[in-house]
Design an enzyme around this catalytic site. Structure first.
Site, PDB file in Angstrom:
ATOM      1  N   HIS A  76       0.841  -1.206   0.000  1.00  0.00           N
ATOM      2  CA  HIS A  76       0.000   0.000   0.000  1.00  0.00           C
ATOM      3  C   HIS A  76       0.870   1.249   0.000  1.00  0.00           C
ATOM      4  CE1 HIS A  76      -3.783  -2.075   1.921  1.00  0.00           C
ATOM      5  NE2 HIS A  76      -3.401  -2.621   0.774  1.00  0.00           N
ATOM      6  N   TYR A 203      -8.795   4.724   8.308  1.00  0.00           N
ATOM      7  CA  TYR A 203      -8.909   5.042   9.735  1.00  0.00           C
ATOM      8  C   TYR A 203      -9.996   6.101   9.830  1.00  0.00           C
ATOM      9  CZ  TYR A 203      -4.410   2.725  10.631  1.00  0.00           C
ATOM     10  OH  TYR A 203      -3.394   1.804  10.741  1.00  0.00           O
ATOM     11  N   PRO A 294      -3.246  -0.895  19.338  1.00  0.00           N
ATOM     12  CA  PRO A 294      -3.061  -1.360  17.955  1.00  0.00           C
ATOM     13  C   PRO A 294      -3.162  -0.273  16.883  1.00  0.00           C
ATOM     14  CG  PRO A 294      -5.187  -2.062  18.834  1.00  0.00           C
ATOM     15  CD  PRO A 294      -4.427  -1.481  19.978  1.00  0.00           C
ATOM     16  N   LYS A 298       2.062  -0.770  15.338  1.00  0.00           N
ATOM     17  CA  LYS A 298       3.490  -0.792  15.674  1.00  0.00           C
ATOM     18  C   LYS A 298       3.958  -2.068  16.400  1.00  0.00           C
ATOM     19  CE  LYS A 298       4.723   2.784  13.728  1.00  0.00           C
ATOM     20  NZ  LYS A 298       5.107   2.388  12.399  1.00  0.00           N
ATOM     21  N   TYR A 385       4.580   6.131  10.455  1.00  0.00           N
ATOM     22  CA  TYR A 385       3.751   4.971  10.126  1.00  0.00           C
ATOM     23  C   TYR A 385       4.557   3.955   9.320  1.00  0.00           C
ATOM     24  CZ  TYR A 385      -0.539   2.401   9.097  1.00  0.00           C
ATOM     25  OH  TYR A 385      -1.492   1.423   9.024  1.00  0.00           O
TER      26      TYR A 385
HETATM   27  C1  PHB Z   1      -4.604  -5.011  10.957  1.00  0.00           C
HETATM   28  O1  PHB Z   1      -4.627  -5.233   9.739  1.00  0.00           O
HETATM   29  O2  PHB Z   1      -4.898  -5.908  11.791  1.00  0.00           O
HETATM   30  C2  PHB Z   1      -4.239  -3.659  11.441  1.00  0.00           C
HETATM   31  C3  PHB Z   1      -3.802  -2.707  10.526  1.00  0.00           C
HETATM   32  C4  PHB Z   1      -3.498  -1.436  10.960  1.00  0.00           C
HETATM   33  C5  PHB Z   1      -3.618  -1.114  12.299  1.00  0.00           C
HETATM   34  C6  PHB Z   1      -4.022  -2.071  13.216  1.00  0.00           C
HETATM   35  C7  PHB Z   1      -4.337  -3.350  12.785  1.00  0.00           C
HETATM   36  O3  PHB Z   1      -3.348   0.149  12.700  1.00  0.00           O
END
Ligand code: PHB
Ligand code: APR
Length: 395
Positions: A76, A203, A294, A298, A385
């Site tokens: 991505h 997000y 989460p 990280k 990130y």
């Molecule tokens: C996930 O794909 O489980 C995932 C991706 C991004 C995050 C948290 C979890 O910030």
């Protein structure tokens, strides 16, 4: 009768930290033994994170375990941030020249286990009474009882505590300082047989709570909802979950593709950092020393990073007799852990909603507008990130 044996590095825990360490040590010709309390099936099935920083991808490739990742991982360029009815893209590739990759932690665990076992590496699954002694001597001992009930003692040069947040290793460090923050919310996560209706992660900050749209493959979506910290799964029927996801991601002319939910769980949110990460011949890595919420993905990347730093430190210590990297191990890892801790806290606080807090609502919206309109702010998010100062493994 206790069975005695010897290895160079005794590793407690077959999560990403312990497995990656064992693989990297093997690449340097250093033997290790992993002792894990769960079964192999359990370790390979646990649903966890799935977003890899560019440095984590590079390290898995350099370690020779990137084949399936390269074939199945989804690269991505960035992420979407959604708020106040807008969905804005933050393009990491353009901003910092790095991408991120979706590849599930469970798949990494499978790849690492397969690699170790194919090379004749020892992983003792289903071990009980796991204990560590003699860490202040040059000959620490890792003891356990195997799945057949036979007690073992493994004499080691070094022990790596990679046994996660609930393990035994952290408590063996005298004078440990721990810093913690709990959050008044948790994540309800689902895995669904539904092709993602988005090309990259979303997000979304919604007045009713945060939601994250992630994925595992072109056929499987991974979605999360912010729920109260003490929430019970029983309160969430499949229909309620889909309705809440549709609401929190809503945009005109767009909807979340639905499908069969195959996994459902609630994860508490916590920040925790403990140090020092080394005492004598015991070194801690991953969740054994630090936990992040989460949001921002990280945890797995930090665990892999610790394993890379430890593999270099132990190679220098055990092959060249140089303690410089081993002495710097804790500071090196804690510095990265704190950067990731602050970033995860930032991502969480910017997107998760507190009830009846209009000041926080408006401050969050101001921050979201800022990181999606100012190149300076977007670059900072992109840099963190996609992985800031990732340690490298030279193959
Ligand atoms: C996930 O794909 O489980 C995932 C991706 C991004 C995050 C948290 C979890 O910030
Ligand atoms: N003896 C042996 N093994 C143990 C013990 C023990 N006393 N206690 C725990 N373990 C095992 C656990 O069963 C688990 O398999 O240690 C392993 C630790 O693995 P993880 O919890 O996955 O931790 P880590 O390898 O540091 O990886 C961190 O996992 O929790 C996620 O989000 C987190 O992505 C991050 C990653």
């Amino acid at each position: 009768m206790t069975v005695t044996s010897r290895t160079r590095v005794g590793i407690v825990g077959a999560g990403p930290a312990g497995l990656m360490l064992s693989v990297l040590l093997a690449r340097r010709g250093i033997e290790s033994v992993i002792v894990e309390s769960r079964t192999r099936e359990y370790c390979e099935a646990r649903q966890r994170a799935g977003m890899l920083e560019a440095g984590t991808v590079a390290a898995l490739r350099a370690a020779g375990v990137g084949k399936r990742l390269d074939a199945e991982g989804l690269e991505h360029d960035g992420i979407y941030l959604q708020f106040a009815g807008e969905r804005q893209h933050v393009n990491f590739r353009e901003l910092v020249g790095r991408t991120v990759t979706i590849y599930a932690q469970t798949e990494i665990v499978k790849d690492l286990i397969a690699d170790r076992l194919a090379a004749g590496g020892v992983i003792e699954f289903s071990a009980s009474s796991v204990a560590v002694s003699g860490i202040e001597s040059a000959a620490p001992v890792l003891s356990y009882t195997d799945s057949a009930g036979v007690p073992h003692e493994v004499a080691c040069d070094v022990i790596a505590g990679c046994d996660g947040f609930h393990g035994i290793a952290r408590a063996l460090v005298p004078g440990l300082s721990a810093y913690e923050r709990t959050y008044p919310y948790a994540w309800l996560g689902i895995l669904a047989d539904a092709g993602p209706s988005t090309d990259e992660l979303i997000y979304s900050r919604h007045p009713d709570g945060f939601a994250l749209y992630s994925m595992r493959s072109p056929e499987v979506s991974r979605l999360y909802l912010q729920v109260p910290a003490d929430e019970s799964l029983d309160a969430w029927s499949d229909d309620r979950i889909w309705a809440e996801l549709q609401k929190r991601f809503a945009l005109p002319g767009w909807s979340v593709a639905t499908g069969q939910i195959t996994d459902k769980s609630i994860t508490p949110m916590r920040s925790f950092v403990a140090g020092p990460m080394r005492h004598g011949r015991l070194f801690l890595a991953g969740d054994a020393a630090h936990i992040v919420p989460p949001c921002g993905a990280k945890g797995l990347n930090l665990a892999v990073g610790d394993a890379i730093v430890m593999a270099s430190a132990l190679s220098a210590l055990l092959l060249d007799g140089s303690a410089t990297l081993a002495d710097a191990y804790s500071d090196t890892c804690l510095r990265r852990a704190w950067r990731a801790t602050q970033f995860s806290y930032f991502m969480t606080s910017m997107t998760h909603v507190l009830p009846n807090d209009p000041f926080d609502d408006l401050a969050q919206l101001a921050q979201l507008r800022y990181v999606t309109s100012s190149p300076a702010a977007a670059t900072s998010l992109a840099e963190n990130y996609s992985g800031y100062e990732s340690p490298k493994f030279e193959s």
